[in-house]
Scaffold this active site. Structure first.
Site, PDB file in Angstrom:
ATOM      1  N   ASN A   1      54.303  -0.781  -4.220  1.00 63.15           N
ATOM      2  CA  ASN A   1      53.560  -1.471  -5.269  1.00 63.15           C
ATOM      3  C   ASN A   1      54.521  -2.194  -6.195  1.00 63.15           C
ATOM      4  O   ASN A   1      55.449  -1.598  -6.730  1.00 63.15           O
ATOM      5  CB  ASN A   1      52.737  -0.449  -6.058  1.00 63.15           C
ATOM      6  CG  ASN A   1      51.736  -1.113  -6.983  1.00 63.15           C
ATOM      7  OD1 ASN A   1      51.986  -2.189  -7.503  1.00 63.15           O
ATOM      8  ND2 ASN A   1      50.608  -0.466  -7.188  1.00 63.15           N
ATOM      9  N   CYS A   2      54.304  -3.478  -6.368  1.00 64.83           N
ATOM     10  CA  CYS A   2      55.237  -4.274  -7.162  1.00 64.83           C
ATOM     11  C   CYS A   2      54.724  -4.559  -8.557  1.00 64.83           C
ATOM     12  O   CYS A   2      55.409  -5.175  -9.356  1.00 64.83           O
ATOM     13  CB  CYS A   2      55.501  -5.601  -6.467  1.00 64.83           C
ATOM     14  SG  CYS A   2      54.022  -6.613  -6.356  1.00 64.83           S
ATOM     15  N   GLN A   3      53.510  -4.151  -8.902  1.00 66.84           N
ATOM     16  CA  GLN A   3      52.943  -4.512 -10.206  1.00 66.84           C
ATOM     17  C   GLN A   3      53.807  -4.068 -11.384  1.00 66.84           C
ATOM     18  O   GLN A   3      54.044  -4.846 -12.305  1.00 66.84           O
ATOM     19  CB  GLN A   3      51.526  -3.953 -10.335  1.00 66.84           C
ATOM     20  CG  GLN A   3      50.541  -4.667  -9.437  1.00 66.84           C
ATOM     21  CD  GLN A   3      49.159  -4.059  -9.478  1.00 66.84           C
ATOM     22  OE1 GLN A   3      48.963  -2.981 -10.011  1.00 66.84           O
ATOM     23  NE2 GLN A   3      48.203  -4.746  -8.908  1.00 66.84           N
TER      24      GLN A   3
END
Length: 466
Positions: A151-153
């Protein structure tokens, strides 16, 4: 109340929620219950009715892979989601024997589609011992491939922090740690285009954020581990997906030899003698008369779509209607092509999102008065028609929208399998993998040196001004 009775405590245990939340479900009548004194109780049948209604999905338990057989090639998956990457990879290389996923809807989907897989949850609990136990492998057994799209958020805020010392808690970093602990022969790291430019602060940059700092740190980590890394920004349409979705793919291999870039199977206009990009019609044309499940367009917006043709958007309306439909957004700056957008059967689909009715990025059917359905979403992402997505419809959209197109997974699998077998796939010199330039590891290293100098130069100018 006759029959087997369940207390709020027992209901909470079964649902894997807090007792307070279970009591609220019983008090609000979601689970048919009765109050006895100060307590709430329900019948076992009432509890089962609630579960069968689909209103609530119980998070499945972690599961040890049932088979003791070890495949020729061992692959493990992390941040597995709906398994778009895993499924595509399995078609051309090998099926992962372990999935790591924390979202309960996606976890349920994983088990619904693969009863033979091992399953673990939070990556922070994924110690080497737990990974090997749930993959049903002898401790220390060589792992060939690790697959993952962390997850890059949270990484989008990395530039606002005091460097990597303050983002050790990010799942992205934990994924790198897992690769270091397991040391597979190959790894895959999939992410969004923004990874190329996310800033980070290091001790040697005098508290100044440097563009591309996160990726620079990542590459340095892998290099110290002994991996050769290649990466590129790929448009999934070049690999047979009927969708213009762009993703950065890092491919790592132990040793000094890099893996080649992925071999495209399609090109936009038939360049290099390849088939042209597949269109929306190619993907969903044959299921238009089938049963579709979808969310409804809000009443206040639905009427405008009756005036918008296939491939059109808010600009297809009269000037007067444009102003009414867009409201305050009419005078806003920036690209607005996604507002009141109807797709075009004869073009590739835009990137599928977790909700087909976000105002600025509508994904409405070309000719019908509805958004793309779950079935159409699934087809566009390349899942087979019998693939099962669990949870409420909004959660199904989320799972499919977050997935990697399976065709991109196939391309990655082909590249790694060719390398394992000592073969080389065709390479097309000068092929345009995406609409952007300088998105490979060689260009990045050169650009990062320039970005570091720019950051230091700004810092020096500020010091002189002060």
């Amino acid at each position: 109340m006759d029959g087997i009775l369940l207390s709020a405590t027992k209901v909470a245990y079964k649902l894997k929620v807090s007792e307070q939340y279970a009591r609220k479900l019983m008090r609000d009548g979601k689970i048919k219950s009765e109050q006895v004194g100060k307590s709430w109780v329900t019948k076992e049948d009432n509890y089962k009715d609630y579960i069968n209604s689909g209103e609530f999905l119980v998070n499945p338990d972690d599961k040890i892979r049932p088979s003791h057989e070890i495949p020729e090639i061992v692959a493990l998956s992390f941040f597995s989601g709906a398994q778009g990457l895993d499924y595509g990879f399995s078609k051309t290389c090998v099926k992962p024997i372990l999935a790591c996923e924390i979202n309960k809807d996606a976890r349920s989907s994983i088990l619904a589609n693969d009863s033979d897989i091992g399953l673990i949850g939070d990556i922070w609990d994924a110690t080497p011992e737990r990974i090997y136990e749930y993959a049903n492998l002898p401790m220390g057994y060589p792992v060939d491939i690790i697959i993952g799209g962390p997850n890059c958020q949270p990484m989008s805020t990395a530039g606002k922090r005091k460097g990597f010392a303050d983002i050790r808690g990010e799942a992205f970093i934990r994924y790198i740690d897992v690769i270091e602990e397991i040391r597979p022969k190959y790894f895959i790291l999939e992410n969004v285009r923004g990874l190329l430019s996310v800033e980070a602060i290091f001790d040697d940059t005098n508290d100044k954020p440097v563009k591309g700092g996160v990726l620079h740190y990542t590459l340095n980590r892998f290099e110290k581990m002994g991996y050769a890394v290649s990466f590129q920004l790929y448009n999934a349409a070049n690999f047979g997906a009927p969708q213009g979705r762009e993703r950065i793919i890092l491919l790592g291999k132990l040793g000094t030899e890099k893996l080649p870039y992925l071999t495209p199977t399609h090109s936009e206009n038939g360049e290099y003698g390849l088939p042209k990009w597949r269109t929306l019609r190619d993907a969903i044309g044959d299921i238009q008369k089938g049963i579709h499940h979808y969310v409804d367009i809000p009443k206040g917006r639905k009427d405008w779509y009756t005036k918008i043709p296939e491939g059109g958007n808010w600009r297809s309306l009269s000037l007067e209607d444009q102003k009414k439909a867009m409201g305050n957004a009419y005078n806003s700056s920036g690209g607005k092509s996604g507002f009141f957008r109807r797709l075009d059967f004869n073009k590739v689909s835009p990137t599928l999102l977790t909700n087909p009715l976000m105002k600025a990025t509508d994904l409405v059917h070309p000719t019908e008065l509805r958004p793309l359905s779950i079935e159409e979403y699934s087809r566009i992402q390349g899942f087979p028609d019998d693939w099962h997505f669990c949870g409420k419809i909004v959660e199904q959209y989320r799972q499919i929208g977050n997935a990697v197109p399976t065709q991109l997974g196939e391309a990655i699998g082909r590249t790694i399998m060719a390398d394992i077998r000592g073969k080389r796939l065709p390479q097309y010199e000068g092929f345009k993998f995406s609409r952007y330039k300088n998105t490979d590891e060689i260009s990045f290293k050169s650009d990062y040196q320039k970005w570091t100098k720019d950051a230091m130069s700004k810092n020096l100018q500020m010091s002189l001004t002060i």
